[in-house]
Design a protein around this motif. Structure first.
Motif, PDB file in Angstrom:
ATOM      1  N   ALA A   1       1.707 -10.951  -0.850  1.00 44.74           N
ATOM      2  CA  ALA A   1       0.934 -10.234   0.054  1.00 44.74           C
ATOM      3  C   ALA A   1      -0.444  -9.681  -0.702  1.00 44.74           C
ATOM      4  CB  ALA A   1       1.602  -9.214   0.992  1.00 44.74           C
ATOM      5  N   ALA A   2      -0.040  -9.011  -1.953  1.00 45.26           N
ATOM      6  CA  ALA A   2      -1.024  -8.563  -2.788  1.00 45.26           C
ATOM      7  C   ALA A   2      -2.121  -9.959  -3.435  1.00 45.26           C
ATOM      8  CB  ALA A   2      -0.666  -7.948  -4.043  1.00 45.26           C
ATOM      9  N   THR A   3      -1.511 -10.820  -3.564  1.00 49.24           N
ATOM     10  CA  THR A   3      -2.494 -12.124  -3.796  1.00 49.24           C
ATOM     11  C   THR A   3      -3.299 -12.281  -2.719  1.00 49.24           C
ATOM     12  OG1 THR A   3      -0.475 -12.707  -5.190  1.00 49.24           O
ATOM     13  CG2 THR A   3      -2.452 -14.267  -4.819  1.00 49.24           C
TER      14      THR A   3
ATOM     15  N   PHE B   1       0.884  -1.266  -0.041  1.00 50.42           N
ATOM     16  CA  PHE B   1      -0.064   0.317   0.039  1.00 50.42           C
ATOM     17  C   PHE B   1       0.895   1.430  -0.178  1.00 50.42           C
ATOM     18  CE2 PHE B   1      -2.981  -3.296   1.615  1.00 50.42           C
ATOM     19  CZ  PHE B   1      -3.925  -2.809   0.960  1.00 50.42           C
ATOM     20  N   VAL B   2       1.975   1.088   0.546  1.00 51.95           N
ATOM     21  CA  VAL B   2       2.954   2.200   0.596  1.00 51.95           C
ATOM     22  C   VAL B   2       3.851   2.559  -0.757  1.00 51.95           C
ATOM     23  CG1 VAL B   2       4.949   3.412   1.828  1.00 51.95           C
ATOM     24  CG2 VAL B   2       3.019   2.284   3.247  1.00 51.95           C
ATOM     25  N   ASN B   3       4.237   1.451  -1.381  1.00 56.00           N
ATOM     26  CA  ASN B   3       4.929   1.516  -2.388  1.00 56.00           C
ATOM     27  C   ASN B   3       4.354   1.543  -3.579  1.00 56.00           C
ATOM     28  OD1 ASN B   3       7.200   2.213  -0.698  1.00 56.00           O
ATOM     29  ND2 ASN B   3       7.632  -0.330  -0.504  1.00 56.00           N
ATOM     30  N   TYR B   4       3.198   1.190  -3.848  1.00 53.85           N
ATOM     31  CA  TYR B   4       2.400   0.887  -4.938  1.00 53.85           C
ATOM     32  C   TYR B   4       1.063   1.709  -4.677  1.00 53.85           C
ATOM     33  CZ  TYR B   4       6.000  -2.797  -5.416  1.00 53.85           C
ATOM     34  OH  TYR B   4       7.185  -3.480  -5.626  1.00 53.85           O
ATOM     35  N   PRO B   5       0.425   1.731  -6.080  1.00 55.60           N
ATOM     36  CA  PRO B   5      -0.998   2.479  -5.874  1.00 55.60           C
ATOM     37  C   PRO B   5      -1.976   1.389  -5.819  1.00 55.60           C
ATOM     38  CG  PRO B   5      -0.304   2.593  -8.043  1.00 55.60           C
ATOM     39  CD  PRO B   5       0.772   2.128  -7.353  1.00 55.60           C
ATOM     40  N   PHE B   6      -1.994   0.494  -4.704  1.00 59.91           N
ATOM     41  CA  PHE B   6      -2.768  -0.581  -4.814  1.00 59.91           C
ATOM     42  C   PHE B   6      -4.081  -0.446  -4.630  1.00 59.91           C
ATOM     43  CE2 PHE B   6      -3.869  -4.916  -3.140  1.00 59.91           C
ATOM     44  CZ  PHE B   6      -3.533  -5.760  -4.100  1.00 59.91           C
ATOM     45  N   LEU B   7      -4.373   0.626  -3.694  1.00 62.03           N
ATOM     46  CA  LEU B   7      -5.698   0.907  -3.193  1.00 62.03           C
ATOM     47  C   LEU B   7      -6.687   1.273  -4.568  1.00 62.03           C
ATOM     48  CD1 LEU B   7      -5.617   2.903   0.097  1.00 62.03           C
ATOM     49  CD2 LEU B   7      -6.891   0.664  -0.631  1.00 62.03           C
ATOM     50  N   LYS B   8      -5.806   1.915  -5.541  1.00 61.00           N
ATOM     51  CA  LYS B   8      -6.385   2.524  -6.952  1.00 61.00           C
ATOM     52  C   LYS B   8      -6.652   1.319  -7.853  1.00 61.00           C
ATOM     53  CE  LYS B   8      -7.741   5.480  -9.942  1.00 61.00           C
ATOM     54  NZ  LYS B   8      -8.714   6.031  -9.831  1.00 61.00           N
ATOM     55  N   TYR B   9      -5.812   0.053  -7.766  1.00 59.22           N
ATOM     56  CA  TYR B   9      -5.905  -1.100  -8.404  1.00 59.22           C
ATOM     57  C   TYR B   9      -7.149  -1.665  -7.936  1.00 59.22           C
ATOM     58  CZ  TYR B   9      -0.970  -0.607  -9.777  1.00 59.22           C
ATOM     59  OH  TYR B   9       0.235  -0.078 -10.385  1.00 59.22           O
ATOM     60  N   LEU B  10      -7.452  -1.620  -6.488  1.00 59.50           N
ATOM     61  CA  LEU B  10      -8.734  -2.312  -6.237  1.00 59.50           C
ATOM     62  C   LEU B  10     -10.000  -1.699  -6.249  1.00 59.50           C
ATOM     63  CD1 LEU B  10      -7.244  -3.152  -2.552  1.00 59.50           C
ATOM     64  CD2 LEU B  10      -7.850  -4.834  -4.115  1.00 59.50           C
ATOM     65  N   TRP B  11      -9.730  -0.379  -6.449  1.00 57.00           N
ATOM     66  CA  TRP B  11     -10.821   0.416  -6.810  1.00 57.00           C
ATOM     67  C   TRP B  11     -11.421   0.135  -8.061  1.00 57.00           C
ATOM     68  CZ3 TRP B  11     -15.249   2.782  -5.048  1.00 57.00           C
ATOM     69  CH2 TRP B  11     -15.670   3.538  -5.974  1.00 57.00           C
ATOM     70  N   ASN B  12     -10.253  -0.023  -9.114  1.00 57.53           N
ATOM     71  CA  ASN B  12     -10.621  -0.066 -10.358  1.00 57.53           C
ATOM     72  C   ASN B  12     -11.309  -1.637 -10.781  1.00 57.53           C
ATOM     73  OD1 ASN B  12      -9.394   2.378 -11.358  1.00 57.53           O
ATOM     74  ND2 ASN B  12      -7.282   1.499 -11.517  1.00 57.53           N
TER      75      ASN B  12
ATOM     76  N   THR C   1      -6.087  -2.654 -13.720  1.00 54.83           N
ATOM     77  CA  THR C   1      -6.874  -3.479 -12.260  1.00 54.83           C
ATOM     78  C   THR C   1      -5.838  -4.219 -11.777  1.00 54.83           C
ATOM     79  OG1 THR C   1      -7.064  -5.342 -14.216  1.00 54.83           O
ATOM     80  CG2 THR C   1      -8.714  -3.682 -13.952  1.00 54.83           C
ATOM     81  N   VAL C   2      -6.411  -4.879 -10.503  1.00 55.64           N
ATOM     82  CA  VAL C   2      -5.553  -5.731  -9.910  1.00 55.64           C
ATOM     83  C   VAL C   2      -4.646  -6.813 -10.449  1.00 55.64           C
ATOM     84  CG1 VAL C   2      -5.673  -7.606  -8.073  1.00 55.64           C
ATOM     85  CG2 VAL C   2      -6.739  -5.405  -7.617  1.00 55.64           C
ATOM     86  N   PRO C   3      -5.108  -7.663 -11.376  1.00 54.30           N
ATOM     87  CA  PRO C   3      -4.184  -8.710 -11.737  1.00 54.30           C
ATOM     88  C   PRO C   3      -3.035  -8.126 -12.689  1.00 54.30           C
ATOM     89  CG  PRO C   3      -6.503  -9.286 -12.267  1.00 54.30           C
ATOM     90  CD  PRO C   3      -6.439  -7.873 -11.586  1.00 54.30           C
ATOM     91  N   VAL C   4      -3.505  -6.987 -13.253  1.00 52.88           N
ATOM     92  CA  VAL C   4      -2.317  -6.138 -14.019  1.00 52.88           C
ATOM     93  C   VAL C   4      -1.398  -5.507 -13.058  1.00 52.88           C
ATOM     94  CG1 VAL C   4      -1.638  -4.418 -15.857  1.00 52.88           C
ATOM     95  CG2 VAL C   4      -3.800  -5.925 -16.106  1.00 52.88           C
ATOM     96  N   GLY C   5      -1.877  -5.117 -12.128  1.00 54.21           N
ATOM     97  CA  GLY C   5      -0.955  -3.918 -11.112  1.00 54.21           C
ATOM     98  C   GLY C   5      -0.073  -5.032 -10.389  1.00 54.21           C
ATOM     99  N   ILE C   6      -0.331  -6.231 -10.172  1.00 61.60           N
ATOM    100  CA  ILE C   6       0.524  -7.406  -9.404  1.00 61.60           C
ATOM    101  C   ILE C   6       1.563  -7.754 -10.355  1.00 61.60           C
ATOM    102  CG2 ILE C   6       0.457  -9.291  -8.306  1.00 61.60           C
ATOM    103  CD1 ILE C   6      -2.231  -9.219  -7.266  1.00 61.60           C
ATOM    104  N   ALA C   7       1.007  -7.948 -11.573  1.00 62.19           N
ATOM    105  CA  ALA C   7       2.111  -8.508 -12.590  1.00 62.19           C
ATOM    106  C   ALA C   7       3.199  -7.440 -12.802  1.00 62.19           C
ATOM    107  CB  ALA C   7       1.287  -8.730 -13.957  1.00 62.19           C
TER     108      ALA C   7
END
Length: 275
Positions: A244-246, A60-71, A223-229
């Motif tokens: 952790a993201a998975t 959550f700190v180093n990546y815009p993961f919340l944005k991925y989740l929202w998308n 989206t989340v799958p692309v963000g994690i990749a």
């Protein structure tokens, strides 16, 4: 009189559940390991003596993961709602109305659902690019129709066919219009099937990767799958953050299935019993 399951049955059941859950358990345990224990001989240890949540914090700190989740949430939700809404009308017409070519239409729907994504990505991308829909929610919602709508129609036709035709005849005799019969009689009885279909479509849209990777390349629309990749760098792969993201993106799906498992089972079995 039902026979009681023997001990061998429970042994096979335990082995089956363990094999199914093994990848998720391994990812879960890897997500709480320190970075030094993710490589070398210690990577094969099940448990760690120094559990940490640094990987979760880093996500959550180093990546815009919340944005991925929202998308992913917005795209999957809208895709599910409008796809199931349209599919319910189409499935009702195929299952309940008498017209020529019903089996052909259903066969076409099934064949469309069998097309591999890689075979359709080029024309779909050209269409989306032509109308300026790349890097937008609509740019993914429209392509997701190619697999969500056939899946929804195919599943819902089965559920609508199991509803007795006598109910429609009774509604007509009471003066109900076709739309009134559909909304007040048929649709409420098909709720378990619609609910099951919605869950399956949502999961399919949530996990979709190829369209999301090709169409939405901007960081704000991934989206989340692309963000994690895209977590991996040029020289390193942050396995801790990926694990952790998975776990984070899997937990909502697991909770959703556990909360509504009775409705899902009811929907899956309601169309399987032959009268």
């Amino acid at each position: 009189m039902q026979k009681k399951a023997g001990p061998l049955f429970y042994v096979f059941l335990f082995v089956f559940v363990f094999l199914v859950m093994f990848p998720f358990l391994w990812i879960l345990l890897s997500s709480i390991k320190p970075l030094t224990e993710l490589f070398g001989d210690e990577a094969f240890n099940w448990f760690t003596s120094h559990p940490t949540l640094k990987s979760y914090v880093s996500v959550f700190v180093n990546y815009p993961f919340l944005k991925y989740l929202w998308n992913s949430t917005v795209i999957a939700t809208i895709t599910t709602v409008y796809t199931v809404f349209v599919a319910a009308f189409a499935a009702y017409a195929i299952a309940r109305l008498d017209f020529k070519g019903k089996s052909i239409i259903l066969g076409i729907v099934l064949s469309v659902s069998m097309f591999p994504q890689i075979a359709t990505i080029s024309p779909i991308y050209m269409f989306v690019k032509k109308f300026g829909l790349t890097n937008s929610y609509l740019g993914l919602i429209i392509p997701y129709t190619t697999f969500a709508l056939p899946l929804s129609i195919w599943l819902l036709v089965t559920f609508f066919r199991k509803i007795p035709f006598d109910l429609e005849e009774a509604a007509k005799m009471d003066g109900a219009t076709p739309l009134q019969t559909y909304f007040k009689v048929i649709l409420p009885l098909a709720v378990p099937g619609i609910f099951t279909t919605s869950i399956l479509v949502f999961i399919a849209a949530w996990n979709e990767f190829l369209f999301a990777l090709t169409i939405n390349t901007a960081e704000n629309y991934k989206t989340v799958p692309v963000g994690i990749a895209m977590f991996q760098g040029q020289y390193t792969i942050p396995w801790g953050e990926i694990s952790a993201a998975t776990v984070i993106v899997t937990i909502p799906l697991v909770i959703m299935v556990l909360l509504f498992q009775r409705r899902i089972v009811s929907g899956l079995t309601s169309g399987s019993v032959k009268e």
